[in-house]
Write an enzyme that holds these catalytic residues in place. Structure first.
Site, short mmCIF file in Angstrom:
data_model
loop_
_atom_site.label_atom_id
_atom_site.label_comp_id
_atom_site.label_asym_id
_atom_site.label_seq_id
_atom_site.Cartn_x
_atom_site.Cartn_y
_atom_site.Cartn_z
N SER A 259 0.84 -1.20 0.00
CA SER A 259 0.00 0.00 0.00
C SER A 259 0.87 1.24 0.00
O SER A 259 2.05 1.21 0.36
CB SER A 259 -0.93 -0.02 1.22
OG SER A 259 -0.69 1.08 2.05
N LYS A 260 0.26 2.35 -0.42
CA LYS A 260 1.00 3.61 -0.46
C LYS A 260 1.50 4.00 0.92
O LYS A 260 2.39 4.81 1.05
CB LYS A 260 0.09 4.73 -0.98
CG LYS A 260 -0.17 4.60 -2.47
CD LYS A 260 -1.11 5.68 -2.95
CE LYS A 260 -1.66 5.31 -4.32
NZ LYS A 260 -2.73 6.17 -4.76
N ARG A 261 0.91 3.41 1.94
CA ARG A 261 1.34 3.74 3.29
C ARG A 261 2.60 2.97 3.69
O ARG A 261 3.27 3.33 4.64
CB ARG A 261 0.21 3.48 4.28
CG ARG A 261 -0.84 4.57 4.27
CD ARG A 261 -1.97 4.26 5.24
NE ARG A 261 -2.64 3.01 4.91
CZ ARG A 261 -3.59 2.91 3.99
NH1 ARG A 261 -4.01 3.97 3.35
NH2 ARG A 261 -4.16 1.75 3.73
#
Ligand code: GLU
Ligand code: ZN
Length: 493
Positions: A259-261
């Site tokens: 994920s982008k996180r």
């Protein structure tokens, strides 16, 4: 190839460029280069609230850093420009008008509250919860009444009944029941065109032949297939529908999608930590593709040469940072030493081991020492830890406190013997240094090499992990080596 392959990479400039994006760009680029086709770079910046100039610039920088060049797009131009959607609003307005006039799209006046209420009801009655077609057949009078009430319509696409199928270039035959794909919004009430419209419109106008994109976009494909038919009917594009291929998910830790996180998803992280672009793109190529056999080390050019879509694997690919590092290490070892030295310099400067304008002596030291570290680092940011000791003055040598505690304290005798042995050397070469120290510490004091050289290594380099010791001492020079051993002896007492 019967047709000229045209592929596109069309990110939205929001947030930081991430690994999944670069993987998509890479596969499109390789396919274009393999086929002698055209790689189009388009910026999907129609969402003024979320898009940013900073993110746009970061995308360009990331692609250039990775070594991917584009044939059409920002800063390059091309026959189908402009390539930023924010500069194409007139086109979308015109296409939307024509879809409305042609009946492929219609105005929907339902309010959000009404849509919510009917969705809840549909759920309660176990019917499909999507848009129910309420406004499909409104008469002129009904529309006028809604307008009079002050309602602002959105534009919706009219989905056909029946089945939508396509042969996915990666996943094979796929079909969706169009009845389960509701009429979808293509223009907001305020006139803003949405991704659902602008993306296929530009693919049609830019004559895109193959759409290769992440599997997360699979569900938008049935809608887009309908849009292509509609565009053909109103004469936008050349009437053909591109072939679609959906690239596998990239999974992170714990079998979740990366994920982008996740910090390892940010491309900037790789640059900051001194990954080579060659290493990172080599690793990303392995996320869903293979060059054949067990081969895992190859260049961009080799990838382009070999890139066939039938080697794209539909199964999710696991992102493994350790493996990415290892491949980067292989790339570091494959560089010519002079090239590696040049690439290490900015990291040494960033970390303060080299000044903005290194002296000739400092440059020469880095070049001479490069072969010593080439086998020992996986990323360029390890260069400072390895080479910093050569570049600082004797007085500024920083010592790892733990290493000092473990290896220096109590080693006064060893260090004294080392100093005495080195004083008498007639020549200061790796071989002579090694022979002198072995004779005095191993043969003379009867120490094991680890005990003997551990203390000397910490004295000379400040840490337990360093380039090979005797070579390092030769590079450092007699005077500095002895100065450092003497200061270490004081600490050791
Ligand atoms: N702008 C879209 C995105 O970044 C492009 C999707 C596509 O390739 O169709 O998700
Ligand atoms: Zn409606």
């Amino acid at each position: 190839m019967a047709e000229d392959v045209r592929v596109r990479f069309c990110p939205s400039p929001t947030g930081n460029p991430h690994v999944g994006m670069l993987r998509t760009a890479l596969f499109n680029w390789a396919f274009a280069r393999h086929c002698g086709g055209t790689f189009v770079f388009r910026i999907e910046d129609t969402d003024a609230e979320r898009d940013s100039e900073q993110s746009y610039q970061a995308l360009l920088t990331a692609l250039r850093w990775a070594g991917l060049d584009w044939d059409e797009g920002p800063e390059v131009g091309g026959p189908y420009g402009p390539y930023r959607q924010s500069e194409r609003m007139e086109i979308y307005r015109d296409v939307a008008d024509r879809l409305l006039a042609g009946g492929q799209a219609y105005r929907c006046y339902c309010s959000t509250a009404e849509l919510d209420q009917r969705r809840e009801q549909a759920k309660a009655e176990h019917r499909a919860p999507g848009y129910d077609g309420h406004c499909r057949q409104l008469t002129e009078v009904q529309q006028a009444d809604y307008q009079a009430e002050g309602r602002v319509p959105v534009l919706r696409m009219r989905m056909p009944d029946g089945e939508l199928r396509w042969h996915d270039l990666v996943r094979g035959e796929l079909s969706f029941d169009a009845a389960h794909v509701p009429d979808y919004v293509i223009v907001r009430g305020n006139g803003d065109p949405l991704y659902t419209l602008v993306n296929p419109v530009d693919d049609a106008l830019m004559r895109i032949t193959h759409v290769l994109r992440g599997e997360d976009l699979l569900s938008s494909t049935p809608r887009q297939l309908v849009m292509y038919d509609a565009l053909a009917e109103i004469g936008v594009g050349d009437g053909t529908t591109p072939a679609f291929g959906h690239l596998p998910y990239v999974m992170g830790e714990g079998n979740r999608k990366l994920s982008k996180r996740d910090p390892e998803s940010h491309l900037a992280m790789y640059r900051d930590h001194g990954y080579l672009p060659e290493g990172l793109v080599n690793y990303l190529a392995l996320l869903g593709w293979s060059i054949g056999g067990d081969r895992e080390f190859f260049s961009l050019a080799e990838m382009a040469e070999a890139f066939e879509l039938d080697r794209v694997n539909p199964n999710p690919a696991r992102f493994d940072l350790k493996k990415c590092r290892a491949i980067n290490g292989d790339w570091i070892r494959a560089l010519a030493p002079a090239d590696l030295a040049t690439r290490m310099v900015p990291f040494l400067q960033r970390d303060g081991a080299l000044p903005e304008q290194p002296t000739d002596r400092q440059r020469a030291l880095v070049i001479a020492a490069t072969p010593l570290v080439q086998e020992r680092i996986e990323t360029l940011d390890q260069a400072t830890g390895m080479l910093g000791f050569l570049l600082v003055s004797d007085a500024d040598l920083a010592m790892d406190p733990q290493d000092r505690e473990k290896l220096l304290v109590g080693s006064a005798e060893v260090l004294t013997a080392a100093i005495d042995a080195l004083h008498t050397l007639t020549e200061w070469t790796t071989t002579a240094i090694e022979a002198g120290l072995r004779a005095s510490l191993i043969d003379g004091l009867g120490l094991k090499p680890r005990q003997a050289f551990g203390a000397v290594r910490v004295a000379i380099t400040g840490r337990r992990v360093s380039p090979p010791l005797f070579e390092s001492m030769e590079l450092l020079g007699r005077e500095s080596s002895l100065t450092r051993l003497q200061s270490a002896r004081q600490l050791a007492e």
